[in-house]
Design a protein around this motif. Sequence first.
Motif, PDB file in Angstrom:
ATOM      1  N   SER A 142      -2.299   4.594 -20.117  1.00  0.00           N
ATOM      2  CA  SER A 142      -3.183   5.598 -20.725  1.00  0.00           C
ATOM      3  C   SER A 142      -2.814   7.029 -20.357  1.00  0.00           C
ATOM      4  N   LEU A 143      -1.740   7.230 -19.592  1.00  0.00           N
ATOM      5  CA  LEU A 143      -1.372   8.574 -19.155  1.00  0.00           C
ATOM      6  C   LEU A 143      -0.766   9.362 -20.311  1.00  0.00           C
ATOM      7  N   ASP A 144      -1.309  10.543 -20.575  1.00  0.00           N
ATOM      8  CA  ASP A 144      -0.863  11.369 -21.694  1.00  0.00           C
ATOM      9  C   ASP A 144       0.015  12.510 -21.200  1.00  0.00           C
ATOM     10  N   THR A 145       0.636  13.217 -22.139  1.00  0.00           N
ATOM     11  CA  THR A 145       1.506  14.340 -21.783  1.00  0.00           C
ATOM     12  C   THR A 145       0.706  15.429 -21.082  1.00  0.00           C
ATOM     13  N   GLY A 146       1.348  16.050 -20.100  1.00  0.00           N
ATOM     14  CA  GLY A 146       0.712  17.125 -19.365  1.00  0.00           C
ATOM     15  C   GLY A 146      -0.276  16.666 -18.325  1.00  0.00           C
ATOM     16  N   HIS A 147      -0.349  15.364 -18.092  1.00  0.00           N
ATOM     17  CA  HIS A 147      -1.293  14.830 -17.114  1.00  0.00           C
ATOM     18  C   HIS A 147      -0.539  14.059 -16.031  1.00  0.00           C
ATOM     19  N   SER A 148      -1.225  13.854 -14.907  1.00  0.00           N
ATOM     20  CA  SER A 148      -0.615  13.169 -13.762  1.00  0.00           C
ATOM     21  C   SER A 148      -1.574  12.122 -13.208  1.00  0.00           C
ATOM     22  N   LEU A 149      -0.997  11.153 -12.521  1.00  0.00           N
ATOM     23  CA  LEU A 149      -1.775  10.229 -11.707  1.00  0.00           C
ATOM     24  C   LEU A 149      -1.565  10.601 -10.249  1.00  0.00           C
ATOM     25  N   HIS A 150      -2.632  10.547  -9.469  1.00  0.00           N
ATOM     26  CA  HIS A 150      -2.574  10.875  -8.056  1.00  0.00           C
ATOM     27  C   HIS A 150      -2.723   9.603  -7.212  1.00  0.00           C
ATOM     28  N   LEU A 151      -2.519   9.761  -5.919  1.00  0.00           N
ATOM     29  CA  LEU A 151      -2.658   8.615  -5.015  1.00  0.00           C
ATOM     30  C   LEU A 151      -4.018   7.944  -5.168  1.00  0.00           C
ATOM     31  N   SER A 152      -5.067   8.751  -5.338  1.00  0.00           N
ATOM     32  CA  SER A 152      -6.415   8.196  -5.445  1.00  0.00           C
ATOM     33  C   SER A 152      -6.622   7.412  -6.730  1.00  0.00           C
ATOM     34  N   ASP A 153      -5.708   7.546  -7.694  1.00  0.00           N
ATOM     35  CA  ASP A 153      -5.822   6.805  -8.952  1.00  0.00           C
ATOM     36  C   ASP A 153      -5.191   5.422  -8.881  1.00  0.00           C
ATOM     37  N   ILE A 154      -4.445   5.149  -7.824  1.00  0.00           N
ATOM     38  CA  ILE A 154      -3.752   3.866  -7.711  1.00  0.00           C
ATOM     39  C   ILE A 154      -4.735   2.773  -7.309  1.00  0.00           C
ATOM     40  N   GLN A 155      -4.687   1.666  -8.021  1.00  0.00           N
ATOM     41  CA  GLN A 155      -5.493   0.500  -7.673  1.00  0.00           C
ATOM     42  C   GLN A 155      -4.789  -0.248  -6.548  1.00  0.00           C
ATOM     43  N   MET A 156      -5.374  -0.228  -5.352  1.00  0.00           N
ATOM     44  CA  MET A 156      -4.717  -0.823  -4.198  1.00  0.00           C
ATOM     45  C   MET A 156      -5.061  -2.304  -4.080  1.00  0.00           C
ATOM     46  N   PRO A 157      -4.125  -3.123  -3.591  1.00  0.00           N
ATOM     47  CA  PRO A 157      -4.407  -4.549  -3.360  1.00  0.00           C
ATOM     48  C   PRO A 157      -5.486  -4.726  -2.295  1.00  0.00           C
ATOM     49  N   GLU A 158      -6.068  -5.889  -2.260  1.00  0.00           N
ATOM     50  CA  GLU A 158      -7.122  -6.187  -1.293  1.00  0.00           C
ATOM     51  C   GLU A 158      -6.615  -5.997   0.136  1.00  0.00           C
ATOM     52  N   GLY A 159      -7.403  -5.308   0.949  1.00  0.00           N
ATOM     53  CA  GLY A 159      -7.080  -5.158   2.359  1.00  0.00           C
ATOM     54  C   GLY A 159      -6.018  -4.131   2.665  1.00  0.00           C
ATOM     55  N   VAL A 160      -5.617  -3.338   1.666  1.00  0.00           N
ATOM     56  CA  VAL A 160      -4.539  -2.359   1.850  1.00  0.00           C
ATOM     57  C   VAL A 160      -5.092  -0.960   1.577  1.00  0.00           C
ATOM     58  N   GLU A 161      -4.795  -0.010   2.463  1.00  0.00           N
ATOM     59  CA  GLU A 161      -5.217   1.374   2.256  1.00  0.00           C
ATOM     60  C   GLU A 161      -4.029   2.305   2.381  1.00  0.00           C
ATOM     61  N   LEU A 162      -4.118   3.418   1.682  1.00  0.00           N
ATOM     62  CA  LEU A 162      -3.082   4.440   1.757  1.00  0.00           C
ATOM     63  C   LEU A 162      -3.309   5.305   2.989  1.00  0.00           C
ATOM     64  N   VAL A 163      -2.279   5.462   3.793  1.00  0.00           N
ATOM     65  CA  VAL A 163      -2.397   6.244   5.019  1.00  0.00           C
ATOM     66  C   VAL A 163      -2.761   7.689   4.703  1.00  0.00           C
ATOM     67  N   ALA A 164      -2.161   8.273   3.658  1.00  0.00           N
ATOM     68  CA  ALA A 164      -2.413   9.672   3.321  1.00  0.00           C
ATOM     69  C   ALA A 164      -3.887   9.908   3.020  1.00  0.00           C
ATOM     70  N   LEU A 165      -4.521   8.996   2.288  1.00  0.00           N
ATOM     71  CA  LEU A 165      -5.913   9.191   1.895  1.00  0.00           C
ATOM     72  C   LEU A 165      -6.879   8.889   3.034  1.00  0.00           C
ATOM     73  N   SER A 166      -6.435   8.122   4.018  1.00  0.00           N
ATOM     74  CA  SER A 166      -7.316   7.786   5.140  1.00  0.00           C
ATOM     75  C   SER A 166      -7.564   8.984   6.042  1.00  0.00           C
TER      76      SER A 166
END
Length: 211
Positions: free
Chosen positions: A151-175
């Motif tokens: 669904s990503l359109d031109t001129g737009h971005s996905l950020h780390l917070s937009d990623i669907q993480m697997p169960e039990g896994v967290e992103l270190v940057a967002l923590s």
Amino acid sequence: MSDFEFDAEIRTDLGTGASRRLRREGLVPAVLYGGDKEPVSLTLAHNKINKAQENEAFYSHVLTLNINGQAEEAIVKAIQRHPYKPKLMHLDFQRVVRGTAMTATVPLHFVNEEDSAGARAGGTVMHLLNEVEVRCLPRHLPEFIEVDILSLDTGHSLHLSDIQMPEGVELVALSKGDDSQDLSVVTIKPPKGASDDEAEDGETPEQPTEE
């Protein structure tokens, strides 16, 4: 997930000269550290490790090191390569302790690039990150993390917070609780000739009405 198991021997002959001699003998020096044990200097068969590291999963998989008959679980933390030869110079392994959270670097796999809204509109998909650092229990460590950009359109971005993480896994940057760490992961650059308004809104600006 693929299995990675390697035989390793403890080395007591340390130093630059000893490492050079090991490499001439087809071995690669390494060190295993972490957990509640002292670091251990090792040697492994170069060709087997060199072939295994061509597999992406090698870098985000819990490996087994058979050290003098005793199995140790570990992950790769660093690899030193020869500047121009296809040769490994040194490896760092970190022990894995079952039941204890660990950090590891995991690759990103982007899906639906060609079918994304932006690509269909003529935009160019640009990967800004290809891997992320995650924290999880060893049993939850993924080989890769999937990023769907359908669904990503031109001129737009996905950020780390937009990623669907697997169960039990967290992103270190967002923590860390710092919004500045919510980095852009992928964006779709508008086609050449698109105006600034198109780049931002993904729409063709209205033409002025003649009076």
